[in-house]
Design an enzyme around this catalytic site. Structure first.
Site: not given
Ligand code: TRP
Length: 347
Positions: A128, A210, A213
Site C-alpha cells: 500500500k 482474481k 471490484k
C-alpha cells in the site's frame, strides 16, 4: 502457552456453547460475485452455528484518503448489502467500527505491545505504501494493530478472511500471546478461517487473475447489484479458450471458472455439468451461467434497494449493533486496563 490457550478457548466454548466469529468489511463500494461466493455465502451459513460479529471497518478505510460523503454512503451500502445477502441482524451483531470507541482505545494499548520491526515486515503495508507514495500515513503502518484490537476485543475464536489477510491474523496472534505472556490469560488467541483457493472466483476477462471490484475493466467482474442485462452481457463476453466442449481442464481457466460459478449456484458437480452441456457449445453454456447468476442475485438487489430507501431502519440496526458490541468490548477493555495498571474509577 499453547495449553493455556486451548484451556481458555475450551472454557469459553463451554460457557456459551458457541464459539465467536469476528470479521471486518471495508466500506469500499459494492461487492463482486467473487466476494459473494468466496465469503458472504459462507458468513450467512456460519451465523447459525457461531456467535457472529460482523463489523464495517470505517476506521481502517481512513488509511487511504476518502471523500467524506462517499465514506458515509459506503457504510450504509455495506450494511444493506450484507443484510440483503442474508446476514441476519437478529442472529448476529452487525455494527460500524467508529461507533464503538473501544476499538481505538484498545488499539493504542496494543500498539505499545507491537514492535516497529514487526509492522515494517507486513506485506500489505509495503504494497500500500508503494501504491500511495503521497500518503504513507502512520495509520497505514499501524493498521494491523487496529485489526488486532477489533478481533481481540470480542475474544473471537475464528476470523473468516481472505488469503491476503493471513499475515494480519498471524500478527494478531503474536500480539495476543505476547500480552497474555506478560499479564496472564486475557485474550483468546484467534485462528484464521481462510477459504481454500478452490473457492476463488476469477476475472471474466483475464481468468488467470482474481475477480476484483477495483479492476479497471467493468466486464471483468460481476457486481452483486448488476442488472440482469449487465450480468448476461458480461457472461456472454467472458473469455474462454479455443475449444468448444464444456469440460474442465488444464489451461482452460475461463471454462473452469464458469463451471465453478455454475456449480456454486446449482450444486451440480463437474461431471454433471459436463453431461448436461454435452454437444452444446460455449455460447449456450455462458448463457446458462448468466441465467443462474442473474436469478440468484435478483432478490438480493430488490432487498438492497428496499433497505437503501429506508435509512432509518439501517440506522436502527447500526445503533442496536453498536450497543451490543460496546457491551462485549467494554468487558475486555476494562480487564486490560486493570491488568496493565491503569487506575479505574467506578461510576
Ligand atoms: N483488513 C481486513 C481486509 O482488508 C478488514 C478487517 C479489519 C478485518 N479489521 C478486521 C477482517 C478484523 C477481519 C477481522 O479485508
Amino acid at each position: 502457552m499453547k495449553d493455556q490457550e486451548q484451556k481458555e478457548q475450551k472454557e469459553q466454548k463451554e460457557q456459551t456453547g458457541r464459539q465467536t466469529i469476528f470479521s471486518g468489511i471495508q466500506p469500499s463500494g459494492i461487492l463482486t460475485l467473487g466476494n459473494y461466493l468466496g465469503a458472504l455465502k459462507n458468513w450467512v451459513m456460519l451465523q447459525d452455528s457461531y456467535d457472529c460479529i460482523y463489523c464495517v471497518v470505517d476506521m481502517h478505510a481512513l488509511t487511504v484518503r476518502q471523500v467524506p460523503a462517499e465514506l458515509r454512503r459506503h457504510a450504509y451500502e455495506a450494511l444493506a448489502v450484507y443484510i440483503a445477502c442474508g446476514i441476519d441482524p437478529d442472529k448476529c451483531i452487525l455494527f460500524v467500527q467508529s461507533h464503538v470507541p473501544a476499538h481505538a482505545e484498545l488499539s493504542w494499548i496494543l500498539s505499545c505491545y507491537t514492535m516497529f520491526g514487526e509492522l515494517s515486515r507486513m506485506t500489505q503495508f509495503k504494497d500500500k505504501s508503494a501504491k500511495n507514495t503521497d500518503n504513507i500515513n502512520a495509520g497505514l503502518f499501524t493498521y494491523p494493530v487496529l485489526m488486532a484490537a477489533d478481533i481481540l476485543l470480542y475474544q473471537a475464536n475464528l476470523v473468516p478472511v481472505g488469503d491476503d489477510q493471513r499475515q494480519h491474523i498471524e500478527i494478531t496472534r503474536d500480539i495476543a500471546e505476547r500480552f497474555n505472556g506478560i499479564y496472564g490469560p486475557t485474550f483468546t488467541v484467534p485462528e484464521g478461517y481462510i477459504p481454500t483457493t478452490g473457492m476463488r472466483i476469477m476475472s471474466l476477462t483475464e481468468p488467470e487473475k482474481k475477480m476484483s471490484k477495483s479492476d479497471d475493466n467493468i466486464n471483468a467482474y460481476i457486481s452483486i447489484l448488476d442488472s440482469r442485462d449487465a450480468i448476461m452481457r458480461k457472461f456472454r463476453r467472458a473469455v474462454t479458450d479455443s475449444e468448444s466442449s464444456v469440460r474442465r481442464g488444464e489451461g482452460k481457466d475461463g471454462i473452469n471458472n464458469l463451471m465453478k460459478i455454475y456449480s456454486c449456484f446449482t450444486g451440480k458437480d463437474d461431471s454433471e455439468i459436463e453431461a448436461l452441456f454435452e454437444g452444446r457449445g460455449y455460447g449456450e453454456f455462458k448463457t446458462a451461467v448468466g441465467e443462474v447468476v442473474a436469478d440468484a442475485l435478483a432478490p438480493v438487489k430488490t432487498r438492497y434497494d428496499e433497505l437503501m430507501s429506508d435509512k432509518s431502519y439501517l440506522e436502527g440496526i447500526m445503533k442496536r449493533g453498536a450497543e451490543s458490541a460496546a457491551g462485549i468490548a467494554a468487558r475486555t477493555l476494562s480487564r486490560v486496563y486493570r491488568k496493565i495498571g491503569f487506575t479505574q474509577i467506578k461510576n
